[in-house]
Write an enzyme that holds these catalytic residues in place. Sequence first.
Site, short mmCIF file in Angstrom:
data_model
loop_
_atom_site.label_atom_id
_atom_site.label_comp_id
_atom_site.label_asym_id
_atom_site.label_seq_id
_atom_site.Cartn_x
_atom_site.Cartn_y
_atom_site.Cartn_z
N ILE A 1 5.94 10.38 -42.75
CA ILE A 1 6.77 10.36 -41.54
C ILE A 1 6.46 9.06 -40.79
O ILE A 1 5.28 8.72 -40.59
CB ILE A 1 6.43 11.57 -40.63
CG1 ILE A 1 6.47 12.89 -41.42
CG2 ILE A 1 7.36 11.60 -39.42
CD1 ILE A 1 7.79 13.25 -42.03
N ASN B 1 -1.68 19.61 -33.57
CA ASN B 1 -1.14 18.50 -34.36
C ASN B 1 -2.06 17.28 -34.43
O ASN B 1 -1.96 16.48 -35.36
CB ASN B 1 0.22 18.11 -33.74
CG ASN B 1 0.70 16.75 -34.22
OD1 ASN B 1 1.27 16.64 -35.29
ND2 ASN B 1 0.45 15.71 -33.43
N SER C 1 0.69 12.11 -27.65
CA SER C 1 0.88 10.81 -26.99
C SER C 1 1.67 9.84 -27.85
O SER C 1 2.13 8.82 -27.38
CB SER C 1 -0.48 10.20 -26.63
OG SER C 1 -1.23 9.95 -27.81
N LYS D 1 -6.99 18.69 -44.49
CA LYS D 1 -5.64 19.28 -44.43
C LYS D 1 -5.56 20.53 -45.29
O LYS D 1 -4.85 21.48 -44.94
CB LYS D 1 -4.61 18.22 -44.87
CG LYS D 1 -4.50 17.05 -43.88
CD LYS D 1 -3.86 17.51 -42.60
CE LYS D 1 -4.22 16.69 -41.40
NZ LYS D 1 -3.58 17.12 -40.17
N TYR E 1 -9.64 13.27 -45.60
CA TYR E 1 -8.39 13.69 -44.95
C TYR E 1 -7.75 14.85 -45.73
O TYR E 1 -7.36 15.87 -45.14
CB TYR E 1 -7.43 12.49 -44.89
CG TYR E 1 -6.07 12.81 -44.32
CD1 TYR E 1 -5.91 12.98 -42.96
CD2 TYR E 1 -4.96 12.96 -45.15
CE1 TYR E 1 -4.67 13.29 -42.42
CE2 TYR E 1 -3.72 13.27 -44.62
CZ TYR E 1 -3.58 13.43 -43.26
OH TYR E 1 -2.35 13.75 -42.74
P1 NAP Z 1 -0.62 9.06 -34.87
O1 NAP Z 1 0.68 8.36 -34.67
O2 NAP Z 1 -1.84 8.24 -35.13
O3 NAP Z 1 -0.89 10.02 -33.62
C1 NAP Z 1 -2.06 10.80 -33.61
C2 NAP Z 1 -2.12 11.59 -32.31
O4 NAP Z 1 -3.33 12.37 -32.32
C3 NAP Z 1 -2.19 10.70 -31.09
O5 NAP Z 1 -1.46 11.30 -30.05
C4 NAP Z 1 -3.67 10.67 -30.75
O6 NAP Z 1 -3.84 10.41 -29.37
C5 NAP Z 1 -4.05 12.09 -31.12
N1 NAP Z 1 -5.48 12.27 -31.37
C6 NAP Z 1 -6.23 11.71 -32.34
N2 NAP Z 1 -7.52 12.10 -32.19
C7 NAP Z 1 -7.57 12.92 -31.12
C8 NAP Z 1 -8.60 13.62 -30.45
N3 NAP Z 1 -9.88 13.58 -30.88
N4 NAP Z 1 -8.29 14.37 -29.37
C9 NAP Z 1 -7.01 14.43 -28.93
N5 NAP Z 1 -5.99 13.80 -29.51
C10 NAP Z 1 -6.27 13.03 -30.58
O7 NAP Z 1 -0.53 10.09 -36.08
P2 NAP Z 1 0.72 10.87 -36.71
O8 NAP Z 1 1.17 10.11 -37.89
O9 NAP Z 1 1.69 11.22 -35.64
O10 NAP Z 1 -0.01 12.19 -37.22
C11 NAP Z 1 -0.02 13.37 -36.44
C12 NAP Z 1 -0.44 14.54 -37.32
O11 NAP Z 1 0.43 14.63 -38.44
C13 NAP Z 1 -1.86 14.39 -37.91
O12 NAP Z 1 -2.51 15.64 -37.93
C14 NAP Z 1 -1.59 13.89 -39.32
O13 NAP Z 1 -2.61 14.25 -40.20
C15 NAP Z 1 -0.29 14.64 -39.63
N6 NAP Z 1 0.48 14.03 -40.70
C16 NAP Z 1 1.09 12.82 -40.53
C17 NAP Z 1 1.87 12.28 -41.55
C18 NAP Z 1 2.62 11.00 -41.39
O14 NAP Z 1 3.25 10.57 -42.36
N7 NAP Z 1 2.64 10.35 -40.25
C19 NAP Z 1 1.97 12.96 -42.77
C20 NAP Z 1 1.32 14.17 -42.92
C21 NAP Z 1 0.58 14.71 -41.88
P3 NAP Z 1 -5.13 9.68 -28.75
O15 NAP Z 1 -5.62 8.69 -29.75
O16 NAP Z 1 -4.63 9.09 -27.49
O17 NAP Z 1 -6.11 10.77 -28.48
#
Ligand code: NAP
Length: 259
Positions: free
Chosen positions: A190, A91, A16, A161, A157
């Site tokens: 990111i 993801n 989303s 991971k 966290y």
């Molecule tokens: P984000 O912008 O907060 O998006 C998180 C997504 O996960 C949203 O679509 C959220 O949608 C969904 N989500 C969270 N809890 C959920 C649940 N219980 N059931 C279903 N969906 C759920 O986060 P992001 O930065 O894109 O991160 C996405 C992934 O990348 C994560 O696993 C994070 O650990 C990893 N990551 C991110 C970064 C970074 O720099 N951004 C770096 C390393 C790893 P809803 O809240 O609507 O459910």
Amino acid sequence: MFTSIKGHSVIVTGASKGIGRGIAKVFALQGAKVMVVARGEVEAKETVDEIRSNNGIAEMQLCDVTDWDAVVEMVKVTESEFGCVDVLCANAGIFPQTKIFEMDPEEWDKVMETNLKSAFLCVKACIPQFKKKGNGRIILTSSITGPVTAYPGWSHYGASKSGQLGFMKTAAMELSKYGTTINAVMPGNIYTEGLRDLGQDYLDSMAATIPLKRLGVVEDIGNAALFFASDEASYITGQTLIVDGGQILPESLEAIEEI
Ligand code: NAP
């Protein structure tokens, strides 16, 4: 040139917003049929609308990935909409920042359930699909935080991971008999809605420590996931790919200043 993924059925959890939305858009641009999975209806629909406005194919299924029954239903809906599941991008994740001394046990459990248990649930629910077809692809979104680096406030966290990678290795062995691979992308910083919430100071200080001098964009992770889903990656399983602009390379602050 990579073999086309056109027409393949792809589940992206946490699509989303953020990285998940980026992965969904990258696959849809290549002609895949994308199931956008998240809890929030408004933002999930925005992803679907954006994909459709670019002539892509997308449906959405609201699902809490920590809920086994909801995950089973999500896979069932994907099969009935798209005929099968070819690729799972697990993801969805959260990253609340709390130091160990101040952390409630409940917060620890929530992070583990959302980031680690959900990967197990989604993989388990998709296995019958991969078993039936004799092939399949799974891509986990892990992180450099935990497996490689550390950051105060992210003990839970980081553990989740790293846990994903431990899970992945045994899963790679078990799934090999169904012609299915499982690999993980390990993003650095990111630019996403989730990261933006950490504040401009955090974003600026992180960009300054990255050799390529910028945060990544969500498509950087989408492209890495697309590679793992391609025919050309069919002999790669149980492996990781760091996508971080060189963030883990500097030995010290001086090393960055030397560039
Ligand atoms: P984000 O912008 O907060 O998006 C998180 C997504 O996960 C949203 O679509 C959220 O949608 C969904 N989500 C969270 N809890 C959920 C649940 N219980 N059931 C279903 N969906 C759920 O986060 P992001 O930065 O894109 O991160 C996405 C992934 O990348 C994560 O696993 C994070 O650990 C990893 N990551 C991110 C970064 C970074 O720099 N951004 C770096 C390393 C790893 P809803 O809240 O609507 O459910």
